[in-house]
Design a protein around this motif. Structure first.
Motif, short mmCIF file in Angstrom:
data_model
loop_
_atom_site.label_atom_id
_atom_site.label_comp_id
_atom_site.label_asym_id
_atom_site.label_seq_id
_atom_site.Cartn_x
_atom_site.Cartn_y
_atom_site.Cartn_z
N ASN A 812 0.84 -1.20 0.00
CA ASN A 812 0.00 0.00 0.00
C ASN A 812 0.88 1.25 0.00
OD1 ASN A 812 -1.95 -1.98 2.03
ND2 ASN A 812 -2.86 -1.01 0.23
N LYS A 813 0.37 2.31 -0.65
CA LYS A 813 1.13 3.55 -0.77
C LYS A 813 0.84 4.44 0.44
CE LYS A 813 2.53 6.86 -4.28
NZ LYS A 813 2.32 7.31 -5.68
N GLN A 814 1.85 4.58 1.28
CA GLN A 814 1.72 5.32 2.54
C GLN A 814 1.54 6.82 2.29
OE1 GLN A 814 2.09 3.92 5.93
NE2 GLN A 814 1.09 5.89 6.25
N ILE A 815 0.67 7.42 3.13
CA ILE A 815 0.50 8.87 3.12
C ILE A 815 1.17 9.45 4.35
CG2 ILE A 815 -1.21 10.74 3.27
CD1 ILE A 815 -3.08 9.07 1.59
N TYR A 816 1.84 10.59 4.19
CA TYR A 816 2.64 11.19 5.25
C TYR A 816 2.07 12.54 5.66
CZ TYR A 816 5.99 7.63 3.78
OH TYR A 816 6.58 6.44 3.45
N ASP A 817 2.40 12.95 6.90
CA ASP A 817 1.96 14.26 7.36
C ASP A 817 2.94 15.34 6.88
OD1 ASP A 817 4.19 14.19 9.03
OD2 ASP A 817 3.04 13.70 10.83
N LYS A 821 6.15 12.30 8.47
CA LYS A 821 5.94 11.12 9.31
C LYS A 821 4.76 10.32 8.77
CE LYS A 821 5.27 9.83 14.16
NZ LYS A 821 5.12 10.33 15.55
N PRO A 822 4.89 8.98 8.69
CA PRO A 822 3.78 8.18 8.16
C PRO A 822 2.55 8.27 9.06
CG PRO A 822 5.44 6.76 9.15
CD PRO A 822 6.03 8.14 9.12
N ILE A 823 1.38 8.42 8.41
CA ILE A 823 0.12 8.48 9.14
C ILE A 823 -0.44 7.06 9.23
CG2 ILE A 823 -2.21 9.46 9.19
CD1 ILE A 823 -1.14 11.77 7.49
N GLU A 824 -0.64 6.60 10.43
CA GLU A 824 -1.04 5.21 10.64
C GLU A 824 -2.36 4.90 9.93
OE1 GLU A 824 -2.11 2.06 14.25
OE2 GLU A 824 -1.16 3.99 14.69
N GLY A 825 -2.32 3.81 9.13
CA GLY A 825 -3.52 3.31 8.49
C GLY A 825 -4.02 4.13 7.33
N SER A 908 9.41 3.94 17.79
CA SER A 908 9.35 5.34 18.24
C SER A 908 9.36 6.31 17.07
CB SER A 908 10.52 5.64 19.17
OG SER A 908 10.43 4.87 20.36
N LYS A 909 9.77 5.84 15.87
CA LYS A 909 9.76 6.71 14.70
C LYS A 909 8.37 6.79 14.08
CE LYS A 909 14.57 5.73 13.42
NZ LYS A 909 15.48 5.23 12.36
N THR A 910 7.57 5.74 14.25
CA THR A 910 6.24 5.73 13.63
C THR A 910 5.13 5.93 14.66
OG1 THR A 910 6.01 3.31 13.89
CG2 THR A 910 7.08 4.12 11.88
N ASN A 911 5.35 5.40 15.89
CA ASN A 911 4.33 5.43 16.94
C ASN A 911 3.03 4.76 16.50
OD1 ASN A 911 5.77 6.79 19.04
ND2 ASN A 911 5.54 8.70 17.86
N PHE A 912 3.19 3.70 15.68
CA PHE A 912 2.00 2.96 15.24
C PHE A 912 1.40 2.20 16.41
CE2 PHE A 912 3.48 2.49 10.53
CZ PHE A 912 3.10 3.80 10.30
N VAL A 913 0.11 2.33 16.56
CA VAL A 913 -0.60 1.56 17.58
C VAL A 913 -0.86 0.14 17.08
CG1 VAL A 913 -2.73 1.39 18.95
CG2 VAL A 913 -1.65 3.61 18.57
N LYS A 914 -1.20 0.02 15.80
CA LYS A 914 -1.42 -1.29 15.19
C LYS A 914 -0.39 -1.53 14.09
CE LYS A 914 -6.39 -1.56 16.14
NZ LYS A 914 -6.21 -2.68 17.10
N ARG A 915 -0.11 -2.81 13.84
CA ARG A 915 0.90 -3.17 12.85
C ARG A 915 0.45 -2.80 11.44
NH1 ARG A 915 1.97 -9.31 14.84
NH2 ARG A 915 -0.31 -9.27 14.69
N GLN A 916 1.40 -2.38 10.63
CA GLN A 916 1.14 -1.97 9.25
C GLN A 916 2.07 -2.76 8.32
OE1 GLN A 916 -1.40 0.39 8.71
NE2 GLN A 916 -1.69 0.17 10.93
N PHE A 917 1.78 -4.06 8.18
CA PHE A 917 2.67 -4.93 7.43
C PHE A 917 2.81 -4.56 5.96
CE2 PHE A 917 1.69 -8.08 10.88
CZ PHE A 917 3.00 -8.27 11.30
N THR A 918 1.77 -3.98 5.37
CA THR A 918 1.77 -3.76 3.93
C THR A 918 2.08 -2.32 3.53
OG1 THR A 918 -0.63 -3.37 3.91
CG2 THR A 918 0.12 -5.64 3.61
N SER A 919 2.61 -1.54 4.44
CA SER A 919 2.96 -0.16 4.12
C SER A 919 4.28 -0.11 3.35
CB SER A 919 3.09 0.67 5.40
OG SER A 919 3.64 1.95 5.11
N ASP A 920 4.31 0.71 2.28
CA ASP A 920 5.56 0.85 1.52
C ASP A 920 6.63 1.58 2.33
OD1 ASP A 920 4.73 3.49 1.44
OD2 ASP A 920 4.55 3.59 -0.75
N TYR A 921 6.26 2.14 3.48
CA TYR A 921 7.23 2.79 4.35
C TYR A 921 8.33 1.82 4.78
CZ TYR A 921 9.09 4.95 8.64
OH TYR A 921 9.91 5.45 9.62
N PHE A 922 7.98 0.53 4.90
CA PHE A 922 8.94 -0.45 5.39
C PHE A 922 9.73 -1.13 4.27
CE2 PHE A 922 5.59 -0.24 8.67
CZ PHE A 922 6.37 0.15 9.74
#
Length: 1000
Positions: A812-817, A821-825, A908-922
């Motif tokens: 998935n194509k991540q959207i950033y603020d 910084k990646p916006i979770e989900g 601490s760089k993402t502060n994701f509450v839930k896992r984002q396995f399919t983000s292109d950020y990784f």
């Protein structure tokens, strides 16, 4: 020179007959002379001047002069490091002055190719030869590690830092999607089993070869060089040639030994106990208050608890020479390698014997090779690496609970799914194997007396491997580590047999000095047998009945029968033509007596042309041009290892396992379950076109090659959907696809400095490969997404689809603020349909490939008098890695049902509450520059006043890595048929090695 010696011997024999067998003794005489450099005419000090076949000799003085007492019929050998050796018959001469030339690339050097040899200057295909002087240095236990970074287009990636671990080898990219992409490897004329058929309990299919016994690697890249190996050559061929004894050489004893110290370069950055407690207390709305009392008070660094500084040692003894007319070489080796992960190690014993006598006035040449290996592997449990990242750092290593042998285990506190204690996981396992392997062959080469230039060759070879092992755990191990409730006992055995018969004729003839013909034709028969057992169950006692988890065995075989041929023609030593063919018959594609013959048999031709431009009159007199040759090649090769089945074209019936029996007449009856199969399945075929230029300037002090290639694989294996009821499944594995690889390769070698006291050799190679899938179905389907890859936990993260590189990332194509910084989900709605986007394949896109676009290799060797230094570096550019260690990190996963987990501090760089396995950020750029080794040594002549040469060396391996990748190591290799996924690799250590070489 050999011809003169032969004539001298015949003359002496005639004199003996004439004078009624009266013995003629050559009178001793004193020979003096001067040895000079061909470049500047200066005398060369320290040149070895030795009577051939004896230990009688001397060395030149500081001005290059020497004096030696010899017999008139003696032959003197003049040799010095960095120069070409010369042999001169004394005869009536009392003064012999010698001019030595610099040893640069030797175009008359013999290169091993399929079923024969060729001069380097006469090769028409894309062939690279790497000799022992150019091998990587250090604590090398796996033969393939000697070749890393040494040949353009060859990418070798180790499976990790475990003792004796194997490697993935790719030549000019992968030619298949589901079939094997491993090259065919031939050791002293014996094609060995493919890597995927390696026996259970053996981590490395090439470990039976002691690296100290290897003389050269020859890499055959294009089809004009590989097609003579037919249905196994689509991914290239690597020919390994081991060291041999030499006729007329005195006995020489050599010893090489080393001691190495290895340690982890770095660790995954995870939260400490204090940090985890702070995170837990700062997020009270996220976690269950009932779990806070399960936080401990410790600050345990679990990674440091399971890793260690490892000390290893290696010893090798070789005796070589010639006993009368019998050249020989025998070697023994012992390796004791300790892993940096506790409870992992490997001990290997090797032995090698080579005898190569000649008989019948050299008409019959015999070459016998025998290699034996015994390896004791202790694999430990590398799953402890992942547990050390996840285990709660607030807990202690030990709590004294006897139920878990004193180790702290979450299971003792009601959390049966809790992370196992990494130290217990590493230390309590008994995961060992013993592997025995023998590889031997007998080659006979007979020059037929009645047809000049005609030789008959017979090669008989066998490869036998046997292994047995166990993977046991005690009853005190937690349930997360054992399939049954009460410990684990797992025993396995395996046995592989590989027998070979090659017979071929070779005719070599020159006509009128303008025409040279070399023709080879032969027959090959190879038989593979494999069998094994596996028995996994619980530990049985009075309170715990036996539970069998797996009880299986297998036995299978396959045959390969082949006819092959090659024709080499040279006109005026300028224009070279090569044509080869192989006609392979494989039992893998036998589907019954009525099966079409063309399904079992395949024809694999090739053709090549080379033009020695430097031999033309308009070039020949240009002294600066030493070599200039144009090469053109075309050919077809195949791949028979298309599935894990030995007979994919035949119907298969599987016995149902326990729990799936049918209840019939009061009994549970196992049934036979038919499987899907394709009776028309066949090998994949790869067509290769190659154009190359070889060049050399300034007496080859600058030399190299440039190649461009295009490879197309057709009839590629893929799994496609079929109508229900048409077979025994709704999917079928069959020949439907195609893919392309195209690229360029450059190899350069420089000798900028070459004097009697100092030399510098620099090597550089570069390659670029583009991989593209062009077909996956029989007919185009616009709704076909492609071949997806992933897991139930992570979802689909990779894909192979038409128009893209195989195994590209699909995310998935991540959207950033505004701060980047990646916006979770939050992901881009690529499909435009709204709704849930995270994990939705319709909203994913292809984002880079794990395969590097460009690879570079650099090596240098420097000698100053008796001091030497060498280094090797390499770089991968444009390769990407999915950092699954980081993508699995989230705050909600820190608290589980009854236990706490740790996370990488990358969170601490993402502060994701839930896992984002399919983000292109990784999906990260994993381009890197690595210095694989740097080595320095000093050679002592006449060590301790004795006739002993000694060399002491110090080597550092895995010196540094320059990369932007945030994970532990950007080079992750392949695991479970997936590449580019970073998921807790056994770390590659940094190793310091002190070595000693002695020659008597």
């Amino acid at each position: 020179m050999e011809l003169n010696i032969s004539r001298l011997r015949k003359l002496l024999l005639m004199l003996v007959m004439v004078f009624s067998f009266t013995m003629i003794h050559a009178q001793e005489k004193v020979v003096t002379g001067l040895v000079t450099d061909a470049n500047d005419g200066m005398g060369i000090p320290g040149v070895s001047v030795v009577v051939k076949g004896t230990t009688v000799g001397t060395t030149t003085d500081i001005d290059g002069n020497y004096t030696l007492t010899v017999n008139a019929n003696a032959t003197i050998i003049y040799s010095f490091v960095g120069y070409r050796s010369q042999e001169i018959v004394v005869g009536s001469q009392s003064q012999i002055n010698v001019i030595l030339s610099i040893e640069t690339e030797n175009l008359s050097e013999i290169v091993v190719i399929g079923y024969g040899t060729v001069k380097k200057e006469d090769k028409t295909g894309s062939v690279t030869s790497v000799s022992s002087k150019d091998f990587n240095k250090g604590n090398i236990t796996s033969p393939q590690d000697l070749l890393v970074g040494k040949s353009s287009g060859v990418v070798i990636t180790s499976a990790g830092g475990a003792p004796g671990s194997g490697s993935t080898i790719r030549i000019r990219g992968g030619s298949s999607l589901r079939a094997s992409n491993d090259p065919l490897i031939i050791v002293d004329g014996m094609p060995i089993e493919s890597v995927k058929n390696n026996v259970s309990g053996s981590a490395n299919a090439l470990s039976f070869i002691n690296p100290n016994d290897i003389e050269t690697f020859t890499v055959l890249k294009d089809a004009s060089a590989t097609a003579i190996y037919g249905a196994r050559a689509s991914n290239g061929v690597i020919i390994v040639t081991t060291k041999k004894g030499a006729k007329g050489k005195p006995m020489q004893i050599s010893y090489s030994g080393s001691i190495s110290v290895a340690s982890a370069v770095d660790y995954i950055d995870v939260y400490s106990g204090d940090q985890l407690r702070k995170i837990a207390l700062s997020n009270t709305s996220l976690y269950d208050p009932l779990n806070y009392d399960k936080l401990g008070t410790e600050n345990t660094d679990w990674q440091k608890e399971i890793f260690r500084t490892a000390v290893s040692h290696d010893h090798n003894v070789a005796i070589s020479g010639s006993y009368k007319e019998l050249p020989y070489r025998v070697s023994l080796g012992y390796t004791d390698q300790t892993g940096i992960l506790k409870n992992t190690d490997m001990q290997r014993y090797t032995g090698a014997l080579n005898l190569n006598p000649t008989f019948l006035d050299d008409a019959l040449k015999v070459n016998m090779n025998a290699k034996f290996m015994m390896t004791n592997n202790n694999f430990g449990d590398d799953g402890a690496i992942g547990s050390a990242i996840s285990m709660d750092p607030t807990q202690p290593v030990y709590d004294g609970n006897p139920a878990s042998a004193g180790y702290y285990q979450w299971q003792n506190y009601g959390a049966n799914l809790g992370t196992p204690n990494p130290v217990e996981q590493a230390m309590a396992v008994n995961n060992k194997s013993d592997v025995y392997r023998f590889v031997g062959n007998l080659k006979l080469n007979y020059t037929l007396p009645y047809v000049k230039g005609l030789q008959a060759n017979l090669n008989l070879a066998t490869d036998y491997t046997k292994s047995d092992g166990q993977n046991n755990r005690p009853t005190t191990s937690p349930s997360t580590l054992v399939p049954s409730a009460w410990g684990k006992l797992s025993d396995y055995t395996a046995k592989n047999k590989n027998n070979l018969l090659d017979f071929y004729l070779n005719y070599n003839k020159e006509f009128n000095e303008d025409h040279r013909l070399d023709v080879t034709g032969g027959y090959s028969w190879q038989h593979f047998e494999r069998e094994g057992t596996d028995y996994t169950r619980s530990i049985e006692d009075a309170d715990h009945p036996l539970q069998v988890d797996n009880e299986s065995e297998f036995k299978t075989e396959n045959f390969l029968i082949s006819f092959f041929g090659r024709l080499n023609y040279a006109f005026k030593n300028k224009y070279l033509l090569t044509g080869t063919f192989r006609y392979d018959g494989s039992s893998k594609f036998y589907s019954g007596p009525s099966a079409p013959k063309d399904k079992m048999w395949g024809f694999f031709p090739s053709a090549a042309f080379a033009w020695k431009i430097h031999e033309e009159s308009f070039i020949k007199n240009i002294d600066q041009i030493s070599n200039l040759k144009l090469r053109l090649g075309w050919g077809i090769t195949g791949q028979q290892d298309i599935t894990d089945e030995n007979y994919p074209a035949q119907a298969k019936y599987d016995i149902s396992r326990g729990g799936y029996y049918y209840y019939i007449n009061g009994r549970y009856i196992p049934t036979l379950r038919p499987g899907t199969y394709d009776p028309d399945i066949k090998w994949e075929e790869t067509t290769t076109q190659n154009i190359g230029v070889d060049f050399g300037f300034l007496n080859n002090r600058i030399n190299g090659s440039v190649d461009y290639y295009f490879r197309e694989t057709t009839d590629m294996i893929n799994e496609v959907t079929i109508p229900s009821g048409s077979n025994f499944s709704n999917t079928l594995i069959t020949n439907v696809g195609s893919l392309e690889n195209k690229g360029i390769e450059v190899s350069l070698n420089f000798v900028p400095v070459s004097t009697p006291d100092m030399s510098l050799n620099i090597g550089f190679n570069f390659s670029h490969n583009k991989n593209e899938v062009t077909k996956l179905l029989l007919t185009d389907d616009p709704n076909y997404i492609g071949v997806t890859e992933g897991s139930g936990m992570t979802g689909v993260t990779q894909i192979t689809r038409v128009g893209e590189a195989a195994h590209s990332f699909f995310v998935n194509k991540q959207i950033y603020d505004a701060n980047g910084k990646p916006i979770e989900g939050l992901y881009e709605d690529i499909a435009g349909n709204g709704g849930v986007i995270n994990g939705d394949n319709a909203n994913k896109y292809v984002y880079h490939s794990p395969t590097p676009e460009y690879t570079y290799g650099f090596s240098a060797r420097f000698n100053y008098k008796q001091f030497d230094m060498s280094t090797s570096l390499r770089a991968n550019i444009g390769n990407y890695v999915l950092n699954q260690v980081a993508s699995g990190a989230s705050y909600d996963q820190m608290q589980q049902i009854g236990y706490w987990k740790n996370m990488p501090s990358h969170l601490s760089k993402t502060n994701f509450v839930k896992r984002q396995f399919t983000s292109d950020y990784f999906v990260e750029n994993a381009s890197f520059l690595k210095m694989d080794n740097i080595s320095a040594g000093y050679t002592f002549s006449k060590f301790a006043g004795q006739d002993i040469n000694a060399r002491v060396s110090f080597t550092v391996q895995n010196v540094f890595t320059i990369t932007k990748y945030s994970g532990l190591d950007p080079e992750v290799g392949e695991k479970d048929d997936r590449s580019g996924i970073d998921n807790n690799l056994y770390p590659r250590p940094r190793t310091f090695t002190l070595g000693v070489n002695l020659t008597f």
